[in-house]
Design a protein around this motif. Structure first.
Motif: not given
Length: 787
Positions: A356-358, A406-412, A444-446
């Motif tokens: 979840v963290n990365k 996706l980061a803009a939509e759901k968060g980084a 969104r994903n490292s």
């Protein structure tokens, strides 16, 4: 969210244009689906009736976390699963939407092993729990002190990491993973550990660490020391235990993998330097197939875009990869895989937190070999290298672009730090617009790209070539065992080959792009892996298949080329006497018929009066008395088919004897069953393998410095040792000499059918009680009781 991003989340990328002929689905594909991925409820009143039902199930399960747009994304997910365009990894296909308590992640790297007995067995428990839910595991065993080191407080010497790897190996044999698949494990060791040479040589023993893949973590420093012909210190916890020549260590690694295909090599410094999160984590191990270098408790979430389905106008001058369709599939796949993190179970809480963290993903490809063939490109050629770099660059940029949106939509991902992340080598290589999106919205994903071997899911996809591998064989025969115990031979054909034959007929000459794996040079394999690696932020699982007769120096050069060209690891396979030929040239229908005839059961041989044999003494710590295993062999002259005969020695019968009569019933049954198998002939090595997997619920033991899960496993090891001696020619192909026979006599060794007459001694349990001068006395151990 800005308007452009809002439009992106609702737009329909569509599906790639269908410009390939439709080819029928082979039986191998439906068999794989039925055995591995089809869901059947325990009650039998629900489940997957067709492959399309499985796609519906997965698309529904992975769209549930999309809120009010769930139905929209379910349709999008379902579209990309159609015709095997996107292939989620096996755990997702078999587990999503079933309600089973399984993980949808294929593999994990486990926590760092503490250098203490309690800590080691805590890690063993975590491994068992993870494998129980279907996850493969990777471990760095370099953190365990070397063999012979002093253990403070208990006045004893350490047994070393390999002894504990034996324990892990025994555990793996007894834990059946979710479904029908046993767990897989990767064991790695750093190149400076004092036990590295023992680690390198471990698999020279045929029956040791069979559930492990092994790899050496090779540092840049070792490569430099090899080049300089320098000394190489072996150290642990700041203390140098030994020093050897760096080239001797490198040659030992190379000779081991030349002889029996392991260990592999992982260039660990390169992995850490290229890591998107190098400022945040240190990587010391990989998942079992090596495509996912992960930090402690890191999870391996995999899926593959099937490149073969995106080739338009195949086998024509205008053949090309449909990049618009490819981008559409990548964008949908990234979103689908990101959702897996939120719907999956995790065996351990530490694994859930790490995921979840990365929010690591491993989107890769399959069907690359077929796509090249269909585009008229020979695997390993300059044109193929250029195409792979272009295709993989397209995939990587679209994956990172999607993740930023996706980061803009759901968060980084929670641990994202823009200043650090944007400096990573992979991020610096992306297109400028993608880097700008990441700078603006985060990501969104490292990590987003990885290439798995995709063996089974590629078979599911109408036998598409796997991962980045070339096509191994275009048409071959596969023997399938039926539910009633019978067998049937099925013809299996490569996907690109089927497309070509559908288009041009059975007699058309194959174009030059149809090159099979065994026709490629080692360098052609390596340059393709290196071309793909440029756009892979994790790593690649690829096996370079080499001929048995390749010269050792040429073999060594393969690994050096892999290092020099930027690969993160290297794995080769050369047919050898220890592991055999894991991948062999597919057989024709006529060859299959001949093999089936040769494998048919033969008449049971009559026992000669005299047989050569060997007796092995076994000590089992839980038993007071030694156990003696005698294996007698038969010597036969076999017609070699060319008018000559060859003398062979084969196992014929086994006897197990002990003074401990507690073992009498099962040893008698075991000897009868094994002897019956021996006398029928054929390959009997499975007997040793099956015994080796038996687990004693009362606990195993260390026998001759190695962990055995049961006494039966020890007996299996004895049989394995005897079979190895037969294979190597170490046992003579003659009976006793006339002189020896005169001394020994020619009495036949009778098979024991019932306990010998006499009363059993209560002390030694032997039938040797006699009545002498009014007292019951044991003639064996001296026990006496007056009556």
């Amino acid at each position: 969210m800005d308007t452009a991003l809002a439009d992106w989340t609702q737009s329909d990328h569509g599906t790639p244009p269908v410009t390939q002929p439709q080819v029928t689905l082979q039986k191998i594909s439906t068999d794989i689906w039925d055995m591995k991925y089809r869901f059947r409820s325990p009650s039998g009143d629900a489940g997957d009736g067709t492959i399309e039902d499985s796609w519906d199930r997965v698309a529904h399960a992975l769209s549930r976390c999309e809120g009010r747009k769930a139905s929209h994304w379910q349709g999008r997910f379902r579209d990309q699963l159609d015709d095997f365009r996107f292939l989620p990894a096996g755990r997702i296909l078999s587990g999503a939407g079933t309600g089973r308590n399984v993980t949808l992640f294929n593999c994990f790297v486990m926590g760092t092993i503490p250098d203490s007995l309690g800590g080691i067995f805590d890690m063993l428990k975590e491994a068992a729990l993870t494998m129980q839910q279907g996850g493969g595991i990777g471990y760095d065993f370099s953190t365990i002190r070397p063999k012979g080191s002093r253990v403070a407080g208990v006045d004893a010497d350490a047994s070393g990491p390999l002894s504990f790897m034996d324990v892990w190996d025994a555990m793996c044999r007894t834990i059946m993973s979710a479904g029908s698949r046993r767990g897989a494990m990767m064991g790695v060791m750093r190149d400076h550990h004092p036990d590295i040479l023992s680690f390198v040589e471990a698999k020279r023993d045929r029956d040791r660490l069979r559930n492990f893949n092994l790899s050496v973590l090779v540092s840049d420093a070792l490569i430099r020391a090899v080049d300089a012909d320098a000394d190489w210190p072996l150290h642990f916890d700041g203390k140098v235990h030994d020093t050897l020549r760096a080239r001797d260590l490198w040659d030992a690694i190379m000779k081991a993998t030349y002889d029996y295909a392991e260990p592999g090599v992982i260039f660990i410094d390169r992995i850490n330097a290229a890591n998107n999160l190098s400022w945040l984590e240190d990587i010391a191990a990989t998942n079992p197939c090596g495509e996912q270098p992960l930090p402690p408790y890191g999870a391996c979430l995999l899926g593959s875009v099937n490149l073969s389905r995106f080739v338009t106008d195949p086998f024509s001058p205008s053949a090309r990869l449909d990049t618009d369709g490819l981008k559409s599939c990548v964008a949908t796949a990234v979103r689908m895989m990101d959702n897996v993190i939120d719907v999956s179970n995790f065996p351990l809480e530490a694994q859930r937190k790490e995921a979840v963290n990365k929010r690591r993903l491993g989107l890769g490809v399959t069907g690359l070999g077929d796509a090249l063939v269909m585009c008229g490109l020979r695997y390993g050629s300059e044109a193929a290298v250029e195409a792979v770099e272009t295709w993989m660059g397209t995939i990587a940029n679209e994956a990172y672009r999607t993740s930023a949106r996706l980061a803009a939509e759901k968060g980084a991902f929670p641990l994202f730090e823009a200043d650090q992340y944007l400096q990573a080598p992979m991020i610096q290589a992306l297109d400028a617009d993608v880097r700008d999106l990441i700078a603006q919205h985060g990501i969104r994903n490292s990590h987003l790209t990885s290439i798995a071997p995709t063996g089974t899911i590629s078979l599911l996809a109408n036998n598409t070539s796997g991962g980045v591998e070339p096509v191994f064989g275009y048409s071959f025969v596969r023997t399938v065992r039926l539910p009633d115990g019978g067998q049937v031979d099925e013809t299996v054909e490569d996907y690109a080959y089927r497309v070509f034959r559908t288009m041009f007929g059975p007699d058309a000459e194959l174009p030059d792009s149809f090159v099979e794996a065994d026709a490629l040079t080692p360098r052609e394999h390596v340059v393709m892996q290196a071309a793909a690696q440029k756009w892979i932020d994790s790593s690649i699982s690829k096996t370079i298949n080499l001929p048995r007769d390749i010269a050792f120096e040429t073999f060594k050069n393969v690994y050096r080329q892999a290092y020099d060209l930027g690969c993160k690891g290297c794995t080769t396979y050369r047919p050898n006497d220890i592991t055999g030929s894991v991948l062999s040239k597919p057989e024709t229908a006529e060859q299959a018929k001949q093999r089936a005839t040769a494998a048919a059961p033969t008449a049971i041989a009559t026992r000669p009066v005299e047989l050569p044999g060997q007796t092995y003494k076994v000590r089992w710590p839980h038993s007071e008395h030694a156990i003696y295993v005698t294996i007698n062999d038969i010597i036969e002259d076999i017609d070699d088919g060319a008018g000559a005969t060859e003398r062979v020695r084969k196992p014929f019968e086994v006897f197990i004897n002990s003074k401990n009569m507690d073992h009498y019933a099962w040893t008698l049954a075991l000897t009868r069953m094994i002897s019956a198998v021996f006398r029928r002939g054929g390959d009997v090595r499975f007997v040793a393998e099956e015994l080796g997997a038996v687990f004693d619920p009362q606990g195993g033991a260390f026998v001759e410095g190695r962990y055995a899960p049961s006494l039966l496993a020890v007996i299996g090891g004895v049989i394995e040792r005897h079979l190895n001696a037969l294979d190597s020619g170490a046992l003579p192909l003659t009976l006793l000499s006339e002189q020896a026979r005169g001394r020994a006599g020619t009495a036949e060794i009778e098979e024991i059918a019932a306990p010998p007459p006499g009363l059993l001694c209560p002390k030694c349990h032997q039938p040797s009680l006699i009545k002498q001068e009014g007292c019951i006395t044991c003639s064996g151990c001296g026990y006496s009781k007056c009556g």
